[in-house]
Design a protein around this motif. Structure first.
Motif, PDB file in Angstrom:
ATOM      1  N   TYR A 126       0.838  -1.192   0.000  1.00  0.00           N
ATOM      2  CA  TYR A 126       0.000   0.000   0.000  1.00  0.00           C
ATOM      3  C   TYR A 126       0.878   1.249   0.000  1.00  0.00           C
ATOM      4  N   GLN A 127       0.390   2.285  -0.673  1.00  0.00           N
ATOM      5  CA  GLN A 127       1.057   3.586  -0.682  1.00  0.00           C
ATOM      6  C   GLN A 127       0.003   4.636  -0.367  1.00  0.00           C
ATOM      7  N   PRO A 128       0.254   5.548   0.554  1.00  0.00           N
ATOM      8  CA  PRO A 128      -0.729   6.589   0.861  1.00  0.00           C
ATOM      9  C   PRO A 128      -1.156   7.335  -0.407  1.00  0.00           C
ATOM     10  N   GLY A 129      -2.450   7.610  -0.501  1.00  0.00           N
ATOM     11  CA  GLY A 129      -2.995   8.313  -1.662  1.00  0.00           C
ATOM     12  C   GLY A 129      -3.350   7.384  -2.807  1.00  0.00           C
ATOM     13  N   LEU A 130      -3.328   6.082  -2.577  1.00  0.00           N
ATOM     14  CA  LEU A 130      -3.582   5.097  -3.619  1.00  0.00           C
ATOM     15  C   LEU A 130      -5.035   5.142  -4.079  1.00  0.00           C
ATOM     16  N   THR A 131      -5.230   5.192  -5.395  1.00  0.00           N
ATOM     17  CA  THR A 131      -6.567   5.103  -5.986  1.00  0.00           C
ATOM     18  C   THR A 131      -6.667   3.777  -6.723  1.00  0.00           C
ATOM     19  N   LEU A 132      -7.880   3.414  -7.131  1.00  0.00           N
ATOM     20  CA  LEU A 132      -8.074   2.187  -7.879  1.00  0.00           C
ATOM     21  C   LEU A 132      -7.275   2.242  -9.185  1.00  0.00           C
ATOM     22  N   GLN A 133      -7.244   3.380  -9.830  1.00  0.00           N
ATOM     23  CA  GLN A 133      -6.498   3.533 -11.080  1.00  0.00           C
ATOM     24  C   GLN A 133      -5.009   3.259 -10.856  1.00  0.00           C
ATOM     25  N   LYS A 134      -4.445   3.774  -9.770  1.00  0.00           N
ATOM     26  CA  LYS A 134      -3.028   3.536  -9.471  1.00  0.00           C
ATOM     27  C   LYS A 134      -2.794   2.067  -9.117  1.00  0.00           C
ATOM     28  N   ALA A 135      -3.765   1.444  -8.431  1.00  0.00           N
ATOM     29  CA  ALA A 135      -3.642   0.028  -8.082  1.00  0.00           C
ATOM     30  C   ALA A 135      -3.602  -0.831  -9.346  1.00  0.00           C
ATOM     31  N   VAL A 136      -4.436  -0.492 -10.335  1.00  0.00           N
ATOM     32  CA  VAL A 136      -4.434  -1.214 -11.613  1.00  0.00           C
ATOM     33  C   VAL A 136      -3.084  -1.032 -12.302  1.00  0.00           C
ATOM     34  N   ALA A 137      -2.532   0.166 -12.228  1.00  0.00           N
ATOM     35  CA  ALA A 137      -1.224   0.415 -12.840  1.00  0.00           C
ATOM     36  C   ALA A 137      -0.149  -0.445 -12.170  1.00  0.00           C
ATOM     37  N   LEU A 138      -0.209  -0.582 -10.843  1.00  0.00           N
ATOM     38  CA  LEU A 138       0.756  -1.439 -10.143  1.00  0.00           C
ATOM     39  C   LEU A 138       0.632  -2.892 -10.600  1.00  0.00           C
ATOM     40  N   ALA A 139      -0.591  -3.306 -10.952  1.00  0.00           N
ATOM     41  CA  ALA A 139      -0.845  -4.670 -11.433  1.00  0.00           C
ATOM     42  C   ALA A 139      -0.620  -4.767 -12.946  1.00  0.00           C
ATOM     43  N   GLU A 140       0.069  -3.794 -13.518  1.00  0.00           N
ATOM     44  CA  GLU A 140       0.460  -3.739 -14.924  1.00  0.00           C
ATOM     45  C   GLU A 140      -0.708  -3.604 -15.886  1.00  0.00           C
ATOM     46  N   GLY A 141      -1.809  -3.014 -15.434  1.00  0.00           N
ATOM     47  CA  GLY A 141      -2.904  -2.648 -16.325  1.00  0.00           C
ATOM     48  C   GLY A 141      -3.984  -3.699 -16.470  1.00  0.00           C
ATOM     49  N   PHE A 142      -5.021  -3.303 -17.208  1.00  0.00           N
ATOM     50  CA  PHE A 142      -6.158  -4.178 -17.478  1.00  0.00           C
ATOM     51  C   PHE A 142      -5.801  -5.213 -18.544  1.00  0.00           C
ATOM     52  N   THR A 143      -6.471  -6.352 -18.508  1.00  0.00           N
ATOM     53  CA  THR A 143      -6.373  -7.307 -19.608  1.00  0.00           C
ATOM     54  C   THR A 143      -7.304  -6.840 -20.723  1.00  0.00           C
ATOM     55  N   GLU A 144      -7.253  -7.493 -21.869  1.00  0.00           N
ATOM     56  CA  GLU A 144      -8.132  -7.141 -22.986  1.00  0.00           C
ATOM     57  C   GLU A 144      -9.599  -7.362 -22.643  1.00  0.00           C
ATOM     58  N   ARG A 145      -9.875  -8.267 -21.759  1.00  0.00           N
ATOM     59  CA  ARG A 145     -11.259  -8.614 -21.410  1.00  0.00           C
ATOM     60  C   ARG A 145     -11.822  -7.817 -20.238  1.00  0.00           C
ATOM     61  N   ALA A 146     -11.053  -6.916 -19.693  1.00  0.00           N
ATOM     62  CA  ALA A 146     -11.481  -6.167 -18.512  1.00  0.00           C
ATOM     63  C   ALA A 146     -12.646  -5.244 -18.827  1.00  0.00           C
ATOM     64  N   SER A 147     -13.580  -5.174 -17.898  1.00  0.00           N
ATOM     65  CA  SER A 147     -14.680  -4.225 -17.996  1.00  0.00           C
ATOM     66  C   SER A 147     -14.124  -2.824 -17.777  1.00  0.00           C
ATOM     67  N   SER A 148     -14.732  -1.859 -18.423  1.00  0.00           N
ATOM     68  CA  SER A 148     -14.277  -0.478 -18.235  1.00  0.00           C
ATOM     69  C   SER A 148     -15.046   0.215 -17.111  1.00  0.00           C
ATOM     70  N   SER A 149     -15.993  -0.500 -16.480  1.00  0.00           N
ATOM     71  CA  SER A 149     -16.782   0.159 -15.440  1.00  0.00           C
ATOM     72  C   SER A 149     -17.197  -0.745 -14.277  1.00  0.00           C
ATOM     73  N   LYS A 150     -16.922  -2.032 -14.330  1.00  0.00           N
ATOM     74  CA  LYS A 150     -17.352  -2.932 -13.253  1.00  0.00           C
ATOM     75  C   LYS A 150     -16.182  -3.256 -12.334  1.00  0.00           C
ATOM     76  N   LYS A 208     -19.344  -0.997  -5.185  1.00  0.00           N
ATOM     77  CA  LYS A 208     -18.966  -0.571  -6.525  1.00  0.00           C
ATOM     78  C   LYS A 208     -17.966   0.558  -6.390  1.00  0.00           C
ATOM     79  N   ALA A 209     -17.028   0.608  -7.322  1.00  0.00           N
ATOM     80  CA  ALA A 209     -15.968   1.622  -7.244  1.00  0.00           C
ATOM     81  C   ALA A 209     -15.725   2.224  -8.622  1.00  0.00           C
ATOM     82  N   GLU A 210     -15.068   3.368  -8.596  1.00  0.00           N
ATOM     83  CA  GLU A 210     -14.651   4.050  -9.816  1.00  0.00           C
ATOM     84  C   GLU A 210     -13.131   4.150  -9.796  1.00  0.00           C
ATOM     85  N   LEU A 211     -12.547   4.565 -10.893  1.00  0.00           N
ATOM     86  CA  LEU A 211     -11.089   4.643 -10.975  1.00  0.00           C
ATOM     87  C   LEU A 211     -10.487   5.585  -9.938  1.00  0.00           C
ATOM     88  N   GLN A 212     -11.232   6.599  -9.493  1.00  0.00           N
ATOM     89  CA  GLN A 212     -10.703   7.557  -8.523  1.00  0.00           C
ATOM     90  C   GLN A 212     -11.014   7.181  -7.068  1.00  0.00           C
TER      91      GLN A 212
END
Length: 184
Positions: free
Chosen positions: A125-149, A164-168
């Motif tokens: 964990y890093q302070p200020g972490l958002t879902l978008q940053k967490a996805v970046a740490l996991a090297e991004g979405f796969t081709e099959r990833a939902s853009s909103s779920k 439910k969550a959003e990228l922010q």
């Protein structure tokens, strides 16, 4: 000469405020000043002038730490200020006269991300972490990833209680993130 001294002190004070206040404000914005300690956190306990009582220790699965003279302390859900006070009070009760204790979090417990990301797993964990940053740490979405779920289960919540969550959306230590698959 006196006016020069006052001017210099004023500039030094101004510089101190410039560098100190933003750091304190960022901790308050992220809610980490009241951060409840939990299993997996690595903490540093410093007792001024008492090297043998200054330790770095990771909280056990039970949320406890072993501390010199005091034995096993249950610290889960305490924040760093509460833990400092607990240790200070217990050391002052027969061990030290007016001990000065400081507790800091050296390493937060991991958050976890699974589903449609390239590298699912646990990440520091890093302070200020958002879902978008967490996805970046996991090297991004796969081709099959939902853009909103996206779902986030806060620590201690079951998967059925995931929100439910959003990228922010802010992510906290111990959270479990699920990135669902898109159906088209």
């Amino acid at each position: 000469m006196f006016k020069s001294l006052i001017l210099i002190l004023g500039l030094v004070g101004s510089l101190m405020l410039t560098f100190v206040l933003p750091v304190q404000a960022s901790e308050d914005v992220n809610g980490l000043s009241d951060y409840p300690l939990g299993a997996g956190d690595l903490i540093s306990i410093q007792v001024f002038g008492e090297e043998e009582l200054s330790v770095e220790v990771r909280l056990s699965d039970a949320g406890t730490v072993s501390y010199p003279f005091l034995g096993e302390l249950r610290v889960r859900d305490l924040n760093t200020g509460e833990l400092s006070k607990l240790i200070r009070d217990q050391l002052a009760d027969g061990y030290l006269v007016n001990p000065s204790v400081n507790v800091t979090v050296k390493e937060y417990r991991q958050f976890f991300i699974h589903g449609q990301v390239e590298k699912p797993g646990g990440y520091p964990y890093q302070p200020g972490l958002t879902l978008q940053k967490a996805v970046a740490l996991a090297e991004g979405f796969t081709e099959r990833a939902s853009s909103s779920k996206f779902l986030v289960a806060r620590e201690g919540a079951s998967e059925a209680e995931a929100e439910k969550a959003e990228l922010q959306t802010l992510i906290y230590p111990g959270d479990v993130i699920t990135i669902d698959e898109s159906f088209f």
